[in-house]
Design an enzyme around this catalytic site. Structure first.
Site, PDB file in Angstrom:
ATOM      1  N   CYS A 168     -10.172 -12.196 -10.735  1.00  0.00           N
ATOM      2  CA  CYS A 168     -10.327 -13.525  -9.309  1.00  0.00           C
ATOM      3  C   CYS A 168     -10.222 -13.450  -8.073  1.00  0.00           C
ATOM      4  CB  CYS A 168     -10.529 -14.779 -10.200  1.00  0.00           C
ATOM      5  SG  CYS A 168     -11.038 -15.415 -11.167  1.00  0.00           S
ATOM      6  N   CYS A 207      -4.728 -11.395 -17.718  1.00  0.00           N
ATOM      7  CA  CYS A 207      -6.280 -11.353 -17.616  1.00  0.00           C
ATOM      8  C   CYS A 207      -7.241 -10.712 -17.267  1.00  0.00           C
ATOM      9  CB  CYS A 207      -6.605 -12.642 -16.621  1.00  0.00           C
ATOM     10  SG  CYS A 207      -8.092 -13.295 -16.370  1.00  0.00           S
ATOM     11  N   CYS A 242      -7.172 -15.761  -7.274  1.00  0.00           N
ATOM     12  CA  CYS A 242      -6.034 -16.411  -8.114  1.00  0.00           C
ATOM     13  C   CYS A 242      -4.353 -16.279  -8.088  1.00  0.00           C
ATOM     14  CB  CYS A 242      -5.545 -14.820  -9.262  1.00  0.00           C
ATOM     15  SG  CYS A 242      -4.985 -15.215 -11.224  1.00  0.00           S
TER      16      CYS A 242
END
Ligand code: SF4
Length: 372
Positions: free
Chosen positions: A98, A94, A101
């Site tokens: 985040c 990715c 995650c």
């Protein structure tokens, strides 16, 4: 007529020992033997029940929660489960970071296209109706071409009623919609906040690009290319006090999925994890307060930790089902090696919870009666 014999210990005539005395008086050894066997059998049954009950209590209190017996029963139930809705996380990579995650970049592996198609074909043969492509960021690999080809294959070749994607939205280009938009039913974009500073704090961003501006742009493309638009939000310590009613109403998604931040050992919690999500976790009460504040938003679909944990059929990058029952992701063997029926026994899937959380809904864009 049989003479009444009283037990020498308790004095009752119906006591087993009295019976034994009667038979021993009559020197009836076969009957006495039968009586002994019956008594032994009763004692054995009694102790088996006590042991079974005690072991189940121990398993329940020792944190394993599920006894091997219950686990076997669950597996039998799961084996007869149809994989109606499957989430295929074909990549873990990715471009966002985040902090909470729960499917992190532990490998960079992606199956060759033909192998992924073979697995999807097996799932369709086992009853799959809906496929959701997720990650990682699914538009990252091969600039969205790998994803586009799978989307097209699932709609055109497999004729699946529903094909959907969950993405952070940052890598999507308009020409992707032009090429593959017809084959896609739902596009869900993750957005946890309409405040860019909060998105920065969460890590749901890349460089200086505005996540929110991008979200509005994609909503417009979805409308233009006739794809149902959905929003996913993870409620955590950074956004729990936010009021998103105005923006969500303006964006008007078909569904707004609101998740409570979840800890998964080995992904976003624990020693081997790539994230430390503990500081993002909110209480059930905080989550309820967020939901109350947004109760006027009709498309809101809430998902607490309890509803979320085992109610998804998750396939990882090797097409292995991931079992989250123990608070971590335990992989099955790949469906490509052992088939769907065997692998699904180790998925930990809770079909009742899947139905309870509204996992089955109108998921084909043709049936949604949308105004494009
Ligand atoms: S966008 Fe999704 S996959 Fe990427 S880091 Fe964030 S939660 Fe993880």
């Amino acid at each position: 007529m049989r003479a009444q014999v009283r037990c020498a210990w308790c004095g009752h005539s119906r006591c087993n020992r009295a019976e034994m005395m009667f038979f021993s008086n009559e020197h009836s050894s076969p009957k006495l033997l039968q009586l002994c066997l019956d008594t032994l059998h009763r004692i054995f049954c009694f102790f088996s029940s006590v042991c079974f009950w005690t072991l189940r209590r121990l398993w329940a209190t020792e944190g394993s929660h599920v006894s091997p017996v219950d686990r076997k029963l669950e597996e039998r139930q799961i084996q007869s489960t149809t994989p109606a809705s499957v989430n295929y996380h074909f990549t873990r990579k990715c471009n966002y970071k985040c902090g909470f995650c729960f499917h992190t970049a532990k490998t960079s592996f992606v199956l060759p296209l033909d192998e992924a198609k073979r697995g999807l074909k097996l799932l369709k043969a086992s009853g799959m109706e809906k496929i959701n492509f997720s990650g990682g960021e699914p538009f990252l690999h091969d600039r969205g071409e790998f994803l586009g080809k799978l989307v097209q294959f699932c709609k055109l070749d497999l004729q699946l009623p529903s094909v959907s994607i969950v993405s952070n939205g940052s890598m999507i280009k308009e020409n992707w919609f032009q090429k593959y938009g017809d084959y896609l039913d739902i596009l869900a974009i993750s957005c946890d906040s309409f405040d860019e500073t909060t998105n920065q704090l969460i890590g749901r961003t890349q460089g200086r690009k505005s996540h929110v501006d991008n979200l509005f742009k994609i909503r417009n493309w979805c409308q233009q290319y006739k794809v149902a638009f959905k929003i996913n939000s993870v409620i955590n310590t950074f956004n729990v006090d936010e009021d998103m009613r105005e923006q969500i109403t303006e964006l008007n998604p078909v569904r707004w999925k609101v998740f409570q931040c979840l800890l998964i050992d080995g992904e976003n919690a624990g020693e081997a994890a790539l994230r430390e999500a503990e500081r993002f976790v909110i209480s059930d009460q905080q989550f309820e307060e967020f939901l109350d504040r947004h109760s006027s938003v009709s498309c809101l679909v809430p998902e607490s930790n309890e509803k979320m944990r085992n109610s998804y059929l998750i396939l990882d990058e090797y097409m292995r089902f991931l079992d989250c029952r123990e608070g971590r992701k335990d992989p099955s063997k790949s469906i490509l090696d052992v088939g769907v029926k065997e692998a699904i026994c180790f998925s930990g899937f809770d079909e009742k919870m899947f139905l309870k959380r509204g996992g089955k809904y109108v998921w084909s864009k043709a049936d949604m009666k949308l105004e494009w």
